[in-house]
Write a protein that holds these residues in place. Structure first.
Motif, PDB file in Angstrom:
ATOM      1  N   PHE A   1      -5.907  38.859  25.705  1.00  0.00           N
ATOM      2  CA  PHE A   1      -4.478  40.161  25.943  1.00  0.00           C
ATOM      3  C   PHE A   1      -4.443  40.623  24.904  1.00  0.00           C
ATOM      4  O   PHE A   1      -4.686  41.966  25.978  1.00  0.00           O
ATOM      5  CB  PHE A   1      -3.153  39.134  25.896  1.00  0.00           C
ATOM      6  N   PHE A   2      -4.717  40.389  24.146  1.00  0.00           N
ATOM      7  CA  PHE A   2      -4.513  41.876  23.037  1.00  0.00           C
ATOM      8  C   PHE A   2      -5.307  43.120  22.602  1.00  0.00           C
ATOM      9  O   PHE A   2      -5.518  43.815  22.263  1.00  0.00           O
ATOM     10  CB  PHE A   2      -3.822  41.665  21.540  1.00  0.00           C
ATOM     11  N   ASP A   3      -6.990  42.038  22.734  1.00  0.00           N
ATOM     12  CA  ASP A   3      -7.623  42.121  22.907  1.00  0.00           C
ATOM     13  C   ASP A   3      -8.185  43.800  24.262  1.00  0.00           C
ATOM     14  O   ASP A   3      -8.329  44.922  24.037  1.00  0.00           O
ATOM     15  CB  ASP A   3      -9.164  41.861  22.991  1.00  0.00           C
ATOM     16  N   ASP A   4      -7.322  43.438  25.018  1.00  0.00           N
ATOM     17  CA  ASP A   4      -7.109  43.972  26.458  1.00  0.00           C
ATOM     18  C   ASP A   4      -6.374  45.205  26.230  1.00  0.00           C
ATOM     19  O   ASP A   4      -6.569  46.451  26.421  1.00  0.00           O
ATOM     20  CB  ASP A   4      -7.110  43.357  27.879  1.00  0.00           C
ATOM     21  N   LEU A   5      -4.848  45.016  25.875  1.00  0.00           N
ATOM     22  CA  LEU A   5      -3.778  45.877  25.971  1.00  0.00           C
ATOM     23  C   LEU A   5      -3.861  47.340  25.066  1.00  0.00           C
ATOM     24  O   LEU A   5      -3.448  47.815  25.075  1.00  0.00           O
ATOM     25  CB  LEU A   5      -2.618  44.770  26.378  1.00  0.00           C
ATOM     26  N   ILE A   6      -3.826  46.775  23.739  1.00  0.00           N
ATOM     27  CA  ILE A   6      -4.080  47.393  22.565  1.00  0.00           C
ATOM     28  C   ILE A   6      -4.953  48.740  22.866  1.00  0.00           C
ATOM     29  O   ILE A   6      -4.137  49.825  22.515  1.00  0.00           O
ATOM     30  CB  ILE A   6      -4.798  46.944  21.253  1.00  0.00           C
ATOM     31  N   PRO A   7      -5.381  48.891  22.995  1.00  0.00           N
ATOM     32  CA  PRO A   7      -6.703  50.708  23.294  1.00  0.00           C
ATOM     33  C   PRO A   7      -5.961  50.808  25.245  1.00  0.00           C
ATOM     34  O   PRO A   7      -5.302  51.771  25.085  1.00  0.00           O
ATOM     35  CB  PRO A   7      -7.788  49.762  24.052  1.00  0.00           C
TER      36      PRO A   7
ATOM     37  N   VAL B   1      10.812  40.091  19.992  1.00  0.00           N
ATOM     38  CA  VAL B   1       9.139  40.114  18.595  1.00  0.00           C
ATOM     39  C   VAL B   1       8.898  41.808  18.582  1.00  0.00           C
ATOM     40  O   VAL B   1       9.074  42.390  19.435  1.00  0.00           O
ATOM     41  CB  VAL B   1       8.111  39.101  18.936  1.00  0.00           C
ATOM     42  N   ARG B   2       9.056  42.224  17.618  1.00  0.00           N
ATOM     43  CA  ARG B   2       8.564  44.418  18.016  1.00  0.00           C
ATOM     44  C   ARG B   2       7.527  44.248  17.502  1.00  0.00           C
ATOM     45  O   ARG B   2       6.951  43.404  16.223  1.00  0.00           O
ATOM     46  CB  ARG B   2       9.639  45.365  17.478  1.00  0.00           C
ATOM     47  N   ILE B   3       6.269  44.580  17.179  1.00  0.00           N
ATOM     48  CA  ILE B   3       5.197  44.736  16.897  1.00  0.00           C
ATOM     49  C   ILE B   3       4.664  46.432  17.095  1.00  0.00           C
ATOM     50  O   ILE B   3       5.864  47.481  18.189  1.00  0.00           O
ATOM     51  CB  ILE B   3       4.566  43.975  17.969  1.00  0.00           C
ATOM     52  N   ASN B   4       4.223  46.886  16.011  1.00  0.00           N
ATOM     53  CA  ASN B   4       4.291  48.797  15.542  1.00  0.00           C
ATOM     54  C   ASN B   4       1.634  48.623  16.500  1.00  0.00           C
ATOM     55  O   ASN B   4       1.452  47.345  16.267  1.00  0.00           O
ATOM     56  CB  ASN B   4       3.620  49.382  14.753  1.00  0.00           C
ATOM     57  N   ILE B   5       2.550  49.508  17.416  1.00  0.00           N
ATOM     58  CA  ILE B   5       0.386  49.073  17.998  1.00  0.00           C
ATOM     59  C   ILE B   5      -0.268  49.668  17.367  1.00  0.00           C
ATOM     60  O   ILE B   5      -0.409  51.192  17.277  1.00  0.00           O
ATOM     61  CB  ILE B   5       0.510  49.683  19.649  1.00  0.00           C
ATOM     62  N   PRO B   6      -1.399  49.096  17.279  1.00  0.00           N
ATOM     63  CA  PRO B   6      -2.510  49.257  15.725  1.00  0.00           C
ATOM     64  C   PRO B   6      -3.685  50.237  16.626  1.00  0.00           C
ATOM     65  O   PRO B   6      -3.681  50.056  18.212  1.00  0.00           O
ATOM     66  CB  PRO B   6      -3.387  48.174  15.270  1.00  0.00           C
ATOM     67  N   GLU B   7      -4.045  51.064  15.486  1.00  0.00           N
ATOM     68  CA  GLU B   7      -4.988  51.891  16.308  1.00  0.00           C
ATOM     69  C   GLU B   7      -6.384  50.998  16.949  1.00  0.00           C
ATOM     70  O   GLU B   7      -6.954  52.078  17.662  1.00  0.00           O
ATOM     71  CB  GLU B   7      -4.907  53.613  15.454  1.00  0.00           C
ATOM     72  N   GLU B   8      -6.506  50.811  15.770  1.00  0.00           N
ATOM     73  CA  GLU B   8      -7.376  49.152  15.981  1.00  0.00           C
ATOM     74  C   GLU B   8      -7.404  47.513  16.117  1.00  0.00           C
ATOM     75  O   GLU B   8      -6.010  47.582  15.684  1.00  0.00           O
ATOM     76  CB  GLU B   8      -8.751  49.253  15.146  1.00  0.00           C
ATOM     77  N   ILE B   9      -7.873  47.504  17.378  1.00  0.00           N
ATOM     78  CA  ILE B   9      -7.893  45.482  17.512  1.00  0.00           C
ATOM     79  C   ILE B   9      -7.972  45.204  16.068  1.00  0.00           C
ATOM     80  O   ILE B   9      -9.170  44.785  15.349  1.00  0.00           O
ATOM     81  CB  ILE B   9      -8.708  45.232  18.866  1.00  0.00           C
TER      82      ILE B   9
ATOM     83  N   THR C   1       4.397  32.801  16.155  1.00  0.00           N
ATOM     84  CA  THR C   1       3.342  33.191  15.506  1.00  0.00           C
ATOM     85  C   THR C   1       1.804  33.521  15.986  1.00  0.00           C
ATOM     86  O   THR C   1       1.487  33.890  15.226  1.00  0.00           O
ATOM     87  CB  THR C   1       2.516  31.515  14.320  1.00  0.00           C
ATOM     88  N   GLN C   2       1.863  33.572  17.024  1.00  0.00           N
ATOM     89  CA  GLN C   2       0.633  34.354  17.742  1.00  0.00           C
ATOM     90  C   GLN C   2       0.984  35.897  16.941  1.00  0.00           C
ATOM     91  O   GLN C   2      -0.278  36.148  17.535  1.00  0.00           O
ATOM     92  CB  GLN C   2       0.435  34.295  19.571  1.00  0.00           C
ATOM     93  N   TRP C   3       1.581  35.709  16.836  1.00  0.00           N
ATOM     94  CA  TRP C   3       2.186  37.451  16.646  1.00  0.00           C
ATOM     95  C   TRP C   3       1.740  38.448  15.700  1.00  0.00           C
ATOM     96  O   TRP C   3       1.530  39.352  15.049  1.00  0.00           O
ATOM     97  CB  TRP C   3       3.183  38.765  16.917  1.00  0.00           C
ATOM     98  N   LYS C   4       1.011  36.847  14.554  1.00  0.00           N
ATOM     99  CA  LYS C   4       1.123  37.178  12.628  1.00  0.00           C
ATOM    100  C   LYS C   4      -0.100  38.744  13.137  1.00  0.00           C
ATOM    101  O   LYS C   4       0.126  39.389  11.684  1.00  0.00           O
ATOM    102  CB  LYS C   4       0.631  35.694  12.518  1.00  0.00           C
ATOM    103  N   PRO C   5      -0.968  38.468  13.340  1.00  0.00           N
ATOM    104  CA  PRO C   5      -2.469  39.654  12.804  1.00  0.00           C
ATOM    105  C   PRO C   5      -1.736  40.990  13.685  1.00  0.00           C
ATOM    106  O   PRO C   5      -2.054  41.795  12.807  1.00  0.00           O
ATOM    107  CB  PRO C   5      -2.839  39.664  13.921  1.00  0.00           C
ATOM    108  N   LEU C   6      -0.874  40.734  14.295  1.00  0.00           N
ATOM    109  CA  LEU C   6       0.008  42.185  14.215  1.00  0.00           C
ATOM    110  C   LEU C   6       1.284  42.493  13.188  1.00  0.00           C
ATOM    111  O   LEU C   6       1.571  43.731  13.821  1.00  0.00           O
ATOM    112  CB  LEU C   6       0.763  42.777  16.022  1.00  0.00           C
TER     113      LEU C   6
END
Length: 380
Positions: A326-332, A174-182, A356-361
């Protein structure tokens, strides 16, 4: 007529040939990511690989007219075979030039070796444990490889199919772009997990991870991965070895640990900034300059992507917002470090919950890889 001979690796020269095969095959391949030669040598030493306590292992090298042109490792993991009630010999670290006679000779050698242990099937690529590199790449050969997954050339899977091997399982990354905002969904769910369930994120020190936290986290990984294809439980000795090998490379800020109101670990994620460019520049050697490229990537000039190595949630806490935490902590933190994108390790294609856990990203699914299997012919 070309003479092809496959030899057991029993000498220093044969191990050198085993290591050098990849340099010839991938000499002009910008996607290939080498491993440190010292790590490869350590795989076959009981002092540095506790997995050999319950596995038999044998490396082989193929020679064509006296020149090393391929390699393979045979593995009989007794613990995994007992758990899954199978008689499988695994093949690992397979590399070969585009010559069907070479690939056939390598695989037939491991079949015969496994048959000597009473095995009925051969499958792979698989390592001693589920934390080793596994799965032959069958798509996206144009994408650069990663630290923790196999890269191989496009003709490899064609050889496997021509030699009678079939698909056992596939993995995707799974590859994701890191968003600027959570993403708002993660913010909301993470807040719920904190307020209503009493979960919180902690960041352990390296000393704590080397001590009790590391063993507790890997106990969780054993629980979470128990029913995953091919998995066999890691022993405390293996955990200590894993921590010794990787702890110095890890930024503990990128390892969120989730605990409940009883201070029990209910979730853990191991991520790190990539070392791909450093490994490529090192050409598989720490000396003379490999250490410098590694240190630079870890401290002064991090690469722009991260690798998400391990994510596990205690079964009774799955679906309760731990992933969002996890994502709430890691993205910033990723944004602060300049990480632009991230990639997971291989995920089984039928593990719907995991994928499917990655869908919002807004993920993309890349680098399909395959475990091939074949019945061993007992008539020969």
């Amino acid at each position: 007529m070309d003479e092809i001979i496959v030899k057991k690796v029993n000498s220093q020269q044969e191990m050198d040939d085993f290591l050098c095969v990849v340099k010839k095959i991938y000499a002009d391949c910008p996607q290939y990511v080498p491993e440190f030669e010292s790590d490869v040598r350590g795989l076959f030493d009981i002092k540095t690989n506790p997995g050999l306590d319950f596995s038999d292992i044998q490396p082989f090298v193929a020679y064509k007219n006296g020149t090393a042109v391929g390699r393979i490792v045979g593995i009989v993991n007794r613990k995994a075979n007992a758990k899954w009630k199978t008689k499988n010999v695994r093949f690992s670290m397979i590399e070969f030039i585009d010559d069907m006679n070479v690939s056939r000779a390598l695989l037939e050698t491991v079949e015969a070796w496994g048959k000597g242990y009473g095995m009925t099937h051969i499958h792979g690529p698989l390592g001693v444990t589920d934390f080793d590199k596994e799965g032959m790449l069958v798509e996206d050969f144009n994408l650069t490889g990663s630290m923790t997954a196999i890269y191989n050339l496009p003709y490899y899977p064609r050889h496997m199919e021509a030699l009678g091997f079939t698909k056992e399982v596939d993995w995707l990354q799974v590859r994701i772009n890191i968003p600027e905002e959570i993403p708002a969904r993660y913010v909301r769910v993470a807040q719920y997990a904190r307020d209503s369930i009493g979960l919180r994120v902690i960041k352990a020190t390296k000393k704590q991870i080397k001590g009790a936290y590391g063993q507790q986290a890997f106990k969780l990984f054993n629980q979470a991965y128990e029913n995953i294809f091919g998995f066999s439980e890691l022993s405390p000795k293996q955990v200590d070895n894993f921590l010794k090998k990787y702890l110095s490379l890890i930024d503990t800020r990128l390892i969120p640990i989730i605990v409940n109101d009883k201070d029990e670990i209910v979730g853990a994620a191991v991520t790190m900034t990539s070392l791909v460019k450093a490994l490529q520049k090192s050409r598989g050697r720490l000396l003379p300059f490999g250490w410098f490229y590694l240190l630079r990537a870890l401290t002064w000039k991090p690469e722009e992507n991260a690798e998400m190595l391990l994510i596990a949630i205690r079964p009774d806490y799955q679906g309760l917002g731990v992933n969002a935490m996890f994502f709430d902590d890691l993205i910033p933190i990723y944004n602060h470090k300049g990480v632009k994108w991230a990639e997971t390790g291989p995920q089984l294609e039928d593990n719907v919950r995991e994928l499917t856990q990655w869908k919002p990203l807004k993920p993309t699914y890349v680098k399909r890889r395959r475990c091939f299997i074949k019945e061993i012919d007992n008539n020969n």
